[in-house]
Design a protein around this motif. Structure first.
Motif, PDB file in Angstrom:
ATOM      1  N   ALA A   1      -1.312   1.822  -9.852  1.00 39.78           N
ATOM      2  CA  ALA A   1       0.032   1.845  -9.259  1.00 39.78           C
ATOM      3  C   ALA A   1       0.014   2.436  -7.850  1.00 39.78           C
ATOM      4  CB  ALA A   1       0.984   2.647 -10.144  1.00 39.78           C
ATOM      5  N   ASP A   2      -1.071   3.153  -7.506  1.00 40.42           N
ATOM      6  CA  ASP A   2      -1.154   3.839  -6.218  1.00 40.42           C
ATOM      7  C   ASP A   2      -2.061   3.136  -5.221  1.00 40.42           C
ATOM      8  OD1 ASP A   2       0.252   6.260  -7.284  1.00 40.42           O
ATOM      9  OD2 ASP A   2      -1.545   6.327  -8.533  1.00 40.42           O
ATOM     10  N   SER A   3      -3.111   2.487  -5.717  1.00 36.49           N
ATOM     11  CA  SER A   3      -4.120   1.898  -4.846  1.00 36.49           C
ATOM     12  C   SER A   3      -4.633   0.603  -5.473  1.00 36.49           C
ATOM     13  CB  SER A   3      -5.290   2.871  -4.668  1.00 36.49           C
ATOM     14  OG  SER A   3      -6.359   2.260  -3.969  1.00 36.49           O
ATOM     15  N   GLN A   4      -4.969  -0.343  -4.636  1.00 39.02           N
ATOM     16  CA  GLN A   4      -5.541  -1.596  -5.127  1.00 39.02           C
ATOM     17  C   GLN A   4      -7.055  -1.516  -5.240  1.00 39.02           C
ATOM     18  OE1 GLN A   4      -4.213  -4.809  -2.637  1.00 39.02           O
ATOM     19  NE2 GLN A   4      -2.064  -4.377  -3.020  1.00 39.02           N
ATOM     20  N   THR A   5      -7.650  -0.420  -4.791  1.00 42.41           N
ATOM     21  CA  THR A   5      -9.102  -0.356  -4.747  1.00 42.41           C
ATOM     22  C   THR A   5      -9.725   0.796  -5.520  1.00 42.41           C
ATOM     23  OG1 THR A   5      -8.960   0.828  -2.642  1.00 42.41           O
ATOM     24  CG2 THR A   5      -9.292  -1.558  -2.536  1.00 42.41           C
ATOM     25  N   MET A   6      -9.199   2.023  -5.392  1.00 36.77           N
ATOM     26  CA  MET A   6      -9.886   3.164  -5.990  1.00 36.77           C
ATOM     27  C   MET A   6      -8.976   4.006  -6.857  1.00 36.77           C
ATOM     28  SD  MET A   6     -10.408   5.873  -2.842  1.00 36.77           S
ATOM     29  CE  MET A   6     -11.193   7.081  -3.857  1.00 36.77           C
ATOM     30  N   GLY A   7      -9.603   4.699  -7.806  1.00 33.04           N
ATOM     31  CA  GLY A   7      -8.908   5.660  -8.643  1.00 33.04           C
ATOM     32  C   GLY A   7      -9.527   7.027  -8.416  1.00 33.04           C
TER      33      GLY A   7
ATOM     34  N   MET B   1       0.835  -1.185   0.000  1.00 34.61           N
ATOM     35  CA  MET B   1       0.000   0.000   0.000  1.00 34.61           C
ATOM     36  C   MET B   1       0.881   1.250   0.000  1.00 34.61           C
ATOM     37  SD  MET B   1      -3.144   0.772   2.435  1.00 34.61           S
ATOM     38  CE  MET B   1      -4.402   1.725   1.719  1.00 34.61           C
ATOM     39  N   SER B   2       0.445   2.265  -0.692  1.00 30.44           N
ATOM     40  CA  SER B   2       1.185   3.513  -0.799  1.00 30.44           C
ATOM     41  C   SER B   2       1.081   4.332   0.474  1.00 30.44           C
ATOM     42  CB  SER B   2       0.649   4.362  -1.955  1.00 30.44           C
ATOM     43  OG  SER B   2       0.769   3.680  -3.159  1.00 30.44           O
ATOM     44  N   ASP B   3       1.951   5.322   0.573  1.00 32.30           N
ATOM     45  CA  ASP B   3       1.935   6.262   1.670  1.00 32.30           C
ATOM     46  C   ASP B   3       0.958   7.394   1.340  1.00 32.30           C
ATOM     47  OD1 ASP B   3       2.653   7.402   4.066  1.00 32.30           O
ATOM     48  OD2 ASP B   3       4.597   8.124   3.384  1.00 32.30           O
ATOM     49  N   VAL B   4       0.686   8.238   2.300  1.00 30.88           N
ATOM     50  CA  VAL B   4      -0.172   9.405   2.088  1.00 30.88           C
ATOM     51  C   VAL B   4       0.445  10.265   0.990  1.00 30.88           C
ATOM     52  CG1 VAL B   4      -1.021  11.534   3.149  1.00 30.88           C
ATOM     53  CG2 VAL B   4      -1.028   9.395   4.453  1.00 30.88           C
ATOM     54  N   ARG B   5      -0.378  10.782   0.096  1.00 31.21           N
ATOM     55  CA  ARG B   5       0.111  11.599  -1.023  1.00 31.21           C
ATOM     56  C   ARG B   5      -0.550  12.962  -0.991  1.00 31.21           C
ATOM     57  NH1 ARG B   5       0.496   8.431  -6.083  1.00 31.21           N
ATOM     58  NH2 ARG B   5       1.077  10.424  -6.971  1.00 31.21           N
ATOM     59  N   HIS B   6       0.197  13.962  -1.410  1.00 30.16           N
ATOM     60  CA  HIS B   6      -0.301  15.333  -1.516  1.00 30.16           C
ATOM     61  C   HIS B   6      -0.129  15.745  -2.971  1.00 30.16           C
ATOM     62  CE1 HIS B   6       0.587  19.833  -0.652  1.00 30.16           C
ATOM     63  NE2 HIS B   6      -0.690  19.675  -0.915  1.00 30.16           N
ATOM     64  N   PHE B   7      -1.138  16.367  -3.547  1.00 31.81           N
ATOM     65  CA  PHE B   7      -1.113  16.784  -4.947  1.00 31.81           C
ATOM     66  C   PHE B   7      -1.230  18.307  -5.016  1.00 31.81           C
ATOM     67  CE2 PHE B   7      -3.011  12.579  -4.653  1.00 31.81           C
ATOM     68  CZ  PHE B   7      -2.218  11.853  -5.523  1.00 31.81           C
TER      69      PHE B   7
END
Length: 116
Positions: free
Chosen positions: A34-40, A1-7
């Motif tokens: 590539a960022d999440s296994q569940t949502m885009g 799982m990815s870490d928290v991301r800021h855009f």
């Protein structure tokens, strides 16, 4: 799982969408497989165009700016900033708008995968 991301706003890169010029329809994909296994999730822009599509996922749309239209077989939803629309999987529609910027979230993120 990815870490928290800021855009941050300056890093949000929009690309032309659905064969339209970027000033008519553009997407900024924020989260994908590539960022999440569940949502885009991402941002989209529509101005003076109509993009026909049948969604292959559940989608939630939040209108941020402008006037957004979701054209369905039996009705048209006119949405303003702050409005939220939920679209169930397999819904045929057209995305339209006048200077409409929206946030979208979708599930499942891997809707393009062969077994999705």
């Amino acid at each position: 799982m990815s870490d928290v991301r800021h855009f941050p706003l300056p890093s949000q890169a929009f690309q032309p969408y659905a064969g339209q010029p970027a000033e008519r329809a553009a997407l900024c994909r924020l989260l994908g497989p590539a960022d999440s296994q569940t949502m885009g999730a991402g941002l989209a822009y529509f101005d003076g165009c109509s993009i026909e599509w049948t969604v292959l996922y559940d989608e939630l749309i939040v209108v941020l700016e402008g006037r957004f239209r979701l054209r369905l077989a039996d009705r048209v939803i006119e949405a303003a900033p702050g409005d939220v629309i939920w679209v169930p999987e397999h819904t045929p529609l057209a995305y339209e708008g006048e200077r409409a910027r929206v946030f979208y979230a979708l599930y499942p993120v891997d809707w393009q995968a062969p077994d999705a």
